[in-house]
Design an enzyme around this catalytic site. Structure first.
Site, short mmCIF file in Angstrom:
data_model
loop_
_atom_site.label_atom_id
_atom_site.label_comp_id
_atom_site.label_asym_id
_atom_site.label_seq_id
_atom_site.Cartn_x
_atom_site.Cartn_y
_atom_site.Cartn_z
N GLN A 152 0.60 -1.17 0.02
CA GLN A 152 0.02 0.07 -0.03
C GLN A 152 0.81 1.19 0.04
O GLN A 152 2.08 1.18 0.57
CB GLN A 152 -0.99 -0.14 1.21
N TYR A 154 0.53 5.30 0.96
CA TYR A 154 -0.17 6.51 1.00
C TYR A 154 0.76 7.72 0.49
O TYR A 154 2.01 8.11 0.96
CB TYR A 154 -0.14 6.92 2.64
N THR A 180 -3.57 4.38 -1.99
CA THR A 180 -4.77 4.53 -1.15
C THR A 180 -5.07 6.16 -1.59
O THR A 180 -4.52 7.02 -1.04
CB THR A 180 -4.76 4.45 0.22
N HIS A 280 -12.83 3.15 2.32
CA HIS A 280 -11.71 3.15 3.56
C HIS A 280 -12.69 2.59 4.87
O HIS A 280 -12.38 2.99 5.93
CB HIS A 280 -11.32 4.50 4.01
N ASP A 311 -13.48 -3.70 -0.95
CA ASP A 311 -13.63 -4.02 0.42
C ASP A 311 -14.49 -3.23 1.19
O ASP A 311 -15.33 -2.64 0.39
CB ASP A 311 -12.05 -3.86 0.92
N GLY A 313 -16.99 -3.77 4.73
CA GLY A 313 -18.14 -4.30 5.26
C GLY A 313 -18.29 -5.91 5.21
O GLY A 313 -19.18 -6.27 5.50
N ARG A 315 -18.21 -9.56 5.91
CA ARG A 315 -18.24 -10.13 7.35
C ARG A 315 -18.71 -11.74 7.07
O ARG A 315 -18.55 -12.52 7.99
CB ARG A 315 -19.16 -9.52 8.17
N GLY A 334 -10.53 -6.67 6.07
CA GLY A 334 -9.61 -5.85 6.75
C GLY A 334 -10.15 -5.99 8.41
O GLY A 334 -9.41 -6.83 9.03
#
Length: 385
Positions: A152, A154, A180, A280, A311, A313, A315, A334
């Site tokens: 990743q 930043y 990102t 995010h 990505d 949420g 589960r 994540g």
């Protein structure tokens, strides 16, 4: 009065029995068992930072609720005895479409941090994305993973630091740079702020007030001048960033944070190699829009010309199935694996990945999809919310 067709029961049946804390990874029956245990192991400030979003956390909630908009129409009499869950990304085939998303500062949740995650990733052969703000060095992670990882980035407001980070990642053998762009500001993270208010510890080791202090203690910033760096987020970014990165590295470039068909089209025009539909995890905006809801628009814009990851949420195995049916190539997770890490270290990460894999496998069998290629939009019924 008859409830609307899309209404859900206030409490699922199995939630009535979630009144105990598990004491070993094997006792976890779903991801939420690990979440419950993790909360007891993590300091308030760290926990609030992990679970919180922006303002009223409505986007965090939307990322979960968005899945209820799409329901699955199972197919019957389909032979799923030779199930194939594999996906291919840039010439490398992975046994499942489940990817480990970058999460910052994992030693805040367990002393073994990113190394424990890498060891679990190796055991189950998952693609891992190494975070810019990792607390374990990339050399340590590579030693545990024993295969190159994606990295990743930043892209800070300081181009010299951005250059230094990219060169370090390329030197480590990273084949893909995950840029990102979904975190231009950290303003409004009220849940995280409340967690700090309720944390009585004195945390000067990681949160040093000296200029650039928080970054001096992170391995990716070793040897870089961080004295003027106040944040890795910046709102100065434009599409000009892509050609600048192209001139800097031969790594493939993926944009993490695309949330519209318009931006997906621009990504194609700028010849990026892939995108991640991401908000995010709801941590940087209060749009109230879930990634799963915007995915169809992005898929239409891309038209199969690049891989689309997603990505935020995820589960359940059925969540992953829905994303693939809507056109995603793979799914990044994540918080679920961090819950496993916080609860039981490497063994907890392994259990989190095992649960998601087994649930996705079960979804493919019960819905009648013998391989990932067979999962398409025809499986879905979309209801209005």
């Amino acid at each position: 009065m008859v409830a609307a067709a899309h209404s859900l029961p206030a409490l699922a049946a199995n939630e009535y029995f979630r009144d105990f804390t598990i004491t070993s990874p094997g006792q976890a029956l779903d991801i939420f068992d690990l979440e419950k245990t993790a909360k007891d192991h993590v300091p308030p400030a760290h926990w609030a930072s992990l679970i919180g979003g922006t303002e009223g956390d409505q986007t965090v909630l939307a990322n979960r609720q968005g899945f209820t908009r799409f329901r699955v129409k199972p197919r019957r009499l389909v032979d799923t005895s030779k199930l194939d869950m594999s996906v291919t990304l840039f010439g490398r085939t992975w046994p499942t479409p489940i990817i480990i998303d970058p999460v910052s500062r994992l030693k805040a949740f367990h002393p073994d941090g990113e190394v424990a995650v890498a060891a679990a990733a190796k055991k189950r052969d998952h693609l891992q994305i190494y975070a810019t703000l990792a607390t374990s060095s990339i050399d340590e992670v590579l030693a545990a993973r024993q295969e190159p990882v994606w990295c990743q980035l930043y892209p800070t407001a300081d181009w010299a630091i951005t250059q230094g980070l990219v060169k370090k990642q390329e030197a480590a053998g990273c084949p893909v740079l995950v840029v990102t762009i979904d975190n231009p500001s950290t303003f409004g993270r009220i849940t995280a702020a409340r967690g700090k208010q309720n944390d009585t510890r004195t945390c000067t080791d990681c949160h040093s007030p000296e200029p650039g202090g928080p970054y001096m203690r992170l391995p990716m910033f070793d040897g870089l001048d961080t004295t003027k760096l106040t944040a890795t987020t910046t709102n100065k970014l434009t599409w000009d960033l892509i050609p600048r990165l192209r001139d800097l590295t031969t790594m493939k470039i993926i944009l993490k944070g695309v949330m519209s068909g318009s931006d997906a089209t621009l990504a194609l025009e700028h010849k990026v190699d892939g995108i991640i539909v991401s908000d995010h995890g709801g941590r940087s905006e209060e749009s109230g829009l879930s990634t799963i809801e915007v995915l169809p628009e992005v898929v239409r814009a891309v038209g199969g010309r690049m891989p689309i990851l997603i990505d935020s949420g995820f589960r359940r195995g059925s969540d992953i199935f829905k994303a693939l049916a809507l056109g995603a190539t793979a799914v990044c997770v994540g918080r679920p694996y961090v819950w496993g890490l916080a609860a039981f270290g490497e063994a907890g990460v392994d259990r989190a990945l095992e649960i998601l894999t087994e649930e996705f496998k079960s979804a493919m069998i019960s819905f009648g999809a013998p391989n990932v290629a067979s999962i398409d939009r025809s499986f879905l019924f979309e209801s209005s919310l």
